[in-house]
Design a protein around this motif. Sequence first.
Motif, PDB file in Angstrom:
ATOM      1  N   PRO A 237     -10.336   1.958  53.012  1.00  0.00           N
ATOM      2  CA  PRO A 237      -9.084   2.620  52.604  1.00  0.00           C
ATOM      3  C   PRO A 237      -9.255   4.122  52.408  1.00  0.00           C
ATOM      4  O   PRO A 237     -10.210   4.565  51.770  1.00  0.00           O
ATOM      5  CB  PRO A 237      -8.740   1.921  51.281  1.00  0.00           C
ATOM      6  N   ALA A 238      -8.349   4.886  52.953  1.00  0.00           N
ATOM      7  CA  ALA A 238      -8.393   6.344  52.820  1.00  0.00           C
ATOM      8  C   ALA A 238      -7.566   6.763  51.618  1.00  0.00           C
ATOM      9  O   ALA A 238      -6.527   7.429  51.727  1.00  0.00           O
ATOM     10  CB  ALA A 238      -7.891   7.015  54.095  1.00  0.00           C
ATOM     11  N   THR A 239      -8.023   6.384  50.436  1.00  0.00           N
ATOM     12  CA  THR A 239      -7.315   6.660  49.197  1.00  0.00           C
ATOM     13  C   THR A 239      -8.188   7.460  48.247  1.00  0.00           C
ATOM     14  O   THR A 239      -9.413   7.471  48.375  1.00  0.00           O
ATOM     15  CB  THR A 239      -6.895   5.351  48.507  1.00  0.00           C
ATOM     16  N   VAL A 240      -7.544   8.106  47.289  1.00  0.00           N
ATOM     17  CA  VAL A 240      -8.278   8.892  46.302  1.00  0.00           C
ATOM     18  C   VAL A 240      -9.242   8.003  45.520  1.00  0.00           C
ATOM     19  O   VAL A 240     -10.391   8.398  45.255  1.00  0.00           O
ATOM     20  CB  VAL A 240      -7.309   9.602  45.341  1.00  0.00           C
ATOM     21  N   ASP A 241      -8.801   6.810  45.160  1.00  0.00           N
ATOM     22  CA  ASP A 241      -9.676   5.901  44.411  1.00  0.00           C
ATOM     23  C   ASP A 241     -10.916   5.541  45.214  1.00  0.00           C
ATOM     24  O   ASP A 241     -12.025   5.553  44.680  1.00  0.00           O
ATOM     25  CB  ASP A 241      -8.902   4.637  44.039  1.00  0.00           C
ATOM     26  N   GLN A 242     -10.750   5.243  46.493  1.00  0.00           N
ATOM     27  CA  GLN A 242     -11.893   4.883  47.339  1.00  0.00           C
ATOM     28  C   GLN A 242     -12.818   6.069  47.547  1.00  0.00           C
ATOM     29  O   GLN A 242     -14.045   5.930  47.478  1.00  0.00           O
ATOM     30  CB  GLN A 242     -11.414   4.349  48.682  1.00  0.00           C
ATOM     31  N   TYR A 243     -12.228   7.245  47.820  1.00  0.00           N
ATOM     32  CA  TYR A 243     -13.047   8.454  47.968  1.00  0.00           C
ATOM     33  C   TYR A 243     -13.887   8.687  46.714  1.00  0.00           C
ATOM     34  O   TYR A 243     -15.085   9.002  46.791  1.00  0.00           O
ATOM     35  CB  TYR A 243     -12.163   9.678  48.197  1.00  0.00           C
ATOM     36  N   SER A 244     -13.241   8.543  45.541  1.00  0.00           N
ATOM     37  CA  SER A 244     -13.920   8.808  44.273  1.00  0.00           C
ATOM     38  C   SER A 244     -15.054   7.823  44.034  1.00  0.00           C
ATOM     39  O   SER A 244     -16.133   8.204  43.560  1.00  0.00           O
ATOM     40  CB  SER A 244     -12.913   8.746  43.119  1.00  0.00           C
ATOM     41  N   ARG A 245     -14.826   6.559  44.358  1.00  0.00           N
ATOM     42  CA  ARG A 245     -15.873   5.548  44.193  1.00  0.00           C
ATOM     43  C   ARG A 245     -17.061   5.849  45.106  1.00  0.00           C
ATOM     44  O   ARG A 245     -18.224   5.772  44.694  1.00  0.00           O
ATOM     45  CB  ARG A 245     -15.324   4.154  44.493  1.00  0.00           C
ATOM     46  N   ASP A 246     -16.758   6.178  46.348  1.00  0.00           N
ATOM     47  CA  ASP A 246     -17.823   6.380  47.323  1.00  0.00           C
ATOM     48  C   ASP A 246     -18.658   7.618  47.003  1.00  0.00           C
ATOM     49  O   ASP A 246     -19.889   7.582  47.056  1.00  0.00           O
ATOM     50  CB  ASP A 246     -17.227   6.495  48.730  1.00  0.00           C
ATOM     51  N   VAL A 247     -18.008   8.718  46.669  1.00  0.00           N
ATOM     52  CA  VAL A 247     -18.773   9.936  46.384  1.00  0.00           C
ATOM     53  C   VAL A 247     -19.512   9.796  45.058  1.00  0.00           C
ATOM     54  O   VAL A 247     -20.614  10.350  44.893  1.00  0.00           O
ATOM     55  CB  VAL A 247     -17.854  11.181  46.386  1.00  0.00           C
ATOM     56  N   SER A 248     -18.980   9.030  44.108  1.00  0.00           N
ATOM     57  CA  SER A 248     -19.683   8.784  42.844  1.00  0.00           C
ATOM     58  C   SER A 248     -20.963   7.995  43.095  1.00  0.00           C
ATOM     59  O   SER A 248     -22.019   8.292  42.513  1.00  0.00           O
ATOM     60  CB  SER A 248     -18.779   8.027  41.865  1.00  0.00           C
ATOM     61  N   ALA A 249     -20.876   6.975  43.959  1.00  0.00           N
ATOM     62  CA  ALA A 249     -22.063   6.189  44.302  1.00  0.00           C
ATOM     63  C   ALA A 249     -23.085   7.049  45.031  1.00  0.00           C
ATOM     64  O   ALA A 249     -24.294   6.954  44.773  1.00  0.00           O
ATOM     65  CB  ALA A 249     -21.661   4.990  45.164  1.00  0.00           C
ATOM     66  N   PHE A 250     -22.610   7.902  45.944  1.00  0.00           N
ATOM     67  CA  PHE A 250     -23.523   8.782  46.679  1.00  0.00           C
ATOM     68  C   PHE A 250     -24.239   9.746  45.733  1.00  0.00           C
ATOM     69  O   PHE A 250     -25.451   9.982  45.863  1.00  0.00           O
ATOM     70  CB  PHE A 250     -22.752   9.568  47.738  1.00  0.00           C
ATOM     71  N   LEU A 251     -23.518  10.290  44.758  1.00  0.00           N
ATOM     72  CA  LEU A 251     -24.133  11.223  43.813  1.00  0.00           C
ATOM     73  C   LEU A 251     -25.099  10.506  42.876  1.00  0.00           C
ATOM     74  O   LEU A 251     -26.078  11.099  42.422  1.00  0.00           O
ATOM     75  CB  LEU A 251     -23.048  11.957  43.021  1.00  0.00           C
ATOM     76  N   MET A 252     -24.837   9.233  42.600  1.00  0.00           N
ATOM     77  CA  MET A 252     -25.794   8.449  41.821  1.00  0.00           C
ATOM     78  C   MET A 252     -27.082   8.276  42.620  1.00  0.00           C
ATOM     79  O   MET A 252     -28.186   8.396  42.068  1.00  0.00           O
ATOM     80  CB  MET A 252     -25.191   7.084  41.478  1.00  0.00           C
ATOM     81  N   TRP A 253     -26.951   8.002  43.912  1.00  0.00           N
ATOM     82  CA  TRP A 253     -28.142   7.880  44.761  1.00  0.00           C
ATOM     83  C   TRP A 253     -28.892   9.209  44.822  1.00  0.00           C
ATOM     84  O   TRP A 253     -30.125   9.243  44.764  1.00  0.00           O
ATOM     85  CB  TRP A 253     -27.745   7.458  46.175  1.00  0.00           C
ATOM     86  N   ALA A 254     -28.172  10.323  44.943  1.00  0.00           N
ATOM     87  CA  ALA A 254     -28.815  11.636  45.000  1.00  0.00           C
ATOM     88  C   ALA A 254     -29.604  11.914  43.724  1.00  0.00           C
ATOM     89  O   ALA A 254     -30.692  12.495  43.772  1.00  0.00           O
ATOM     90  CB  ALA A 254     -27.762  12.727  45.216  1.00  0.00           C
ATOM     91  N   ALA A 255     -29.072  11.485  42.585  1.00  0.00           N
ATOM     92  CA  ALA A 255     -29.738  11.726  41.310  1.00  0.00           C
ATOM     93  C   ALA A 255     -30.883  10.751  41.070  1.00  0.00           C
ATOM     94  O   ALA A 255     -31.858  11.088  40.390  1.00  0.00           O
ATOM     95  CB  ALA A 255     -28.732  11.619  40.163  1.00  0.00           C
ATOM     96  N   GLU A 256     -30.782   9.533  41.613  1.00  0.00           N
ATOM     97  CA  GLU A 256     -31.818   8.533  41.404  1.00  0.00           C
ATOM     98  C   GLU A 256     -32.043   7.736  42.687  1.00  0.00           C
ATOM     99  O   GLU A 256     -31.647   6.568  42.787  1.00  0.00           O
ATOM    100  CB  GLU A 256     -31.439   7.597  40.250  1.00  0.00           C
ATOM    101  N   PRO A 257     -32.672   8.339  43.685  1.00  0.00           N
ATOM    102  CA  PRO A 257     -32.863   7.658  44.968  1.00  0.00           C
ATOM    103  C   PRO A 257     -33.815   6.472  44.903  1.00  0.00           C
ATOM    104  O   PRO A 257     -33.796   5.614  45.782  1.00  0.00           O
ATOM    105  CB  PRO A 257     -33.423   8.763  45.868  1.00  0.00           C
TER     106      PRO A 257
END
Length: 293
Positions: A237-257
């Motif tokens: 889904p191309a929604t704000v909620d989906q974008y926010s979830r995905d980038v939050s998960a990516f930033l969690m990986w960046a902080a703790e790979p």
Amino acid sequence: MKTLVASILSLAVVVGLSGAALAEEAPANGAAPAHHAEGETPHYPLKHPKEEEWSFAGPFGHYDKGQLQRGLKVYTEVCAACHSMKLVPFRTLGELGYSEAQVKAFAANYEVQDGPDASGEMFTRKAVPSDYFPSPFPNAEAAAASNNGAAPPDFSLIAKARAVVRGFPQFVFDIFTQYQESGPDYIHALLTGYEEPPAGFQVPQGGHYNPYFNAAAVLAMPKPLSDGQVTYDDGAPATVDQYSRDVSAFLMWAAEPHLEERKRTGFMVMIFLLIFTVLIYLTKRSIYANKEH
């Protein structure tokens, strides 16, 4: 022994009653708290992030590589215009499921400063996998000048640095539930939490009201995401909620790979300690079985 058990039970009852009392006082569904008394210092964030469901939560959690790839896409197409990730090298993107050739091609989209050359001059070149995500601004002053006087923070460790502290007794329960996703919860809440200010609240010029911001009720960053802004290749889904979830998960990986490796190691350690405890107990029984007490 009976006294110790009684003390533990008493403490558990007190903690449970305190938790129930706080739950009754807490605003429902993340509603804004009552207006502060005149002269009273408000406590931020005004609204606390709710716990979201993440694939990497819990002792057996793991990263969803598809989600991380979508989060990378959101970062590069939206967030990278203002935010750097100077501690994350391009080569680590291979952990998201990309091939070596894809990582090289991705890095080549960026230019980094290098040098000095033989004549002592600095020069720019296309990035290679060993380089790090560059900053979109030459220095912090330029970043602040382009963003209403507030330099955008680096995103390398943002998922750890922006975690909202949960007070007593919640942090006690977090020990047993292994809750460590406060950072992603906060990022998701912030990105989806822009709203109109309440009646009578004055928003300074250049500011934007967001009750989930943990430093004030207003921040300089305007709402960065909107529906349909990023097109996903996997049909998500191309929604704000989906974008926010995905980038939050990516930033969690960046902080703790190495989160998955850490959890696997922790699980093996717990199994070892359990087996070791059993062996110690059996050894003790064997040694003292025929001795008088």
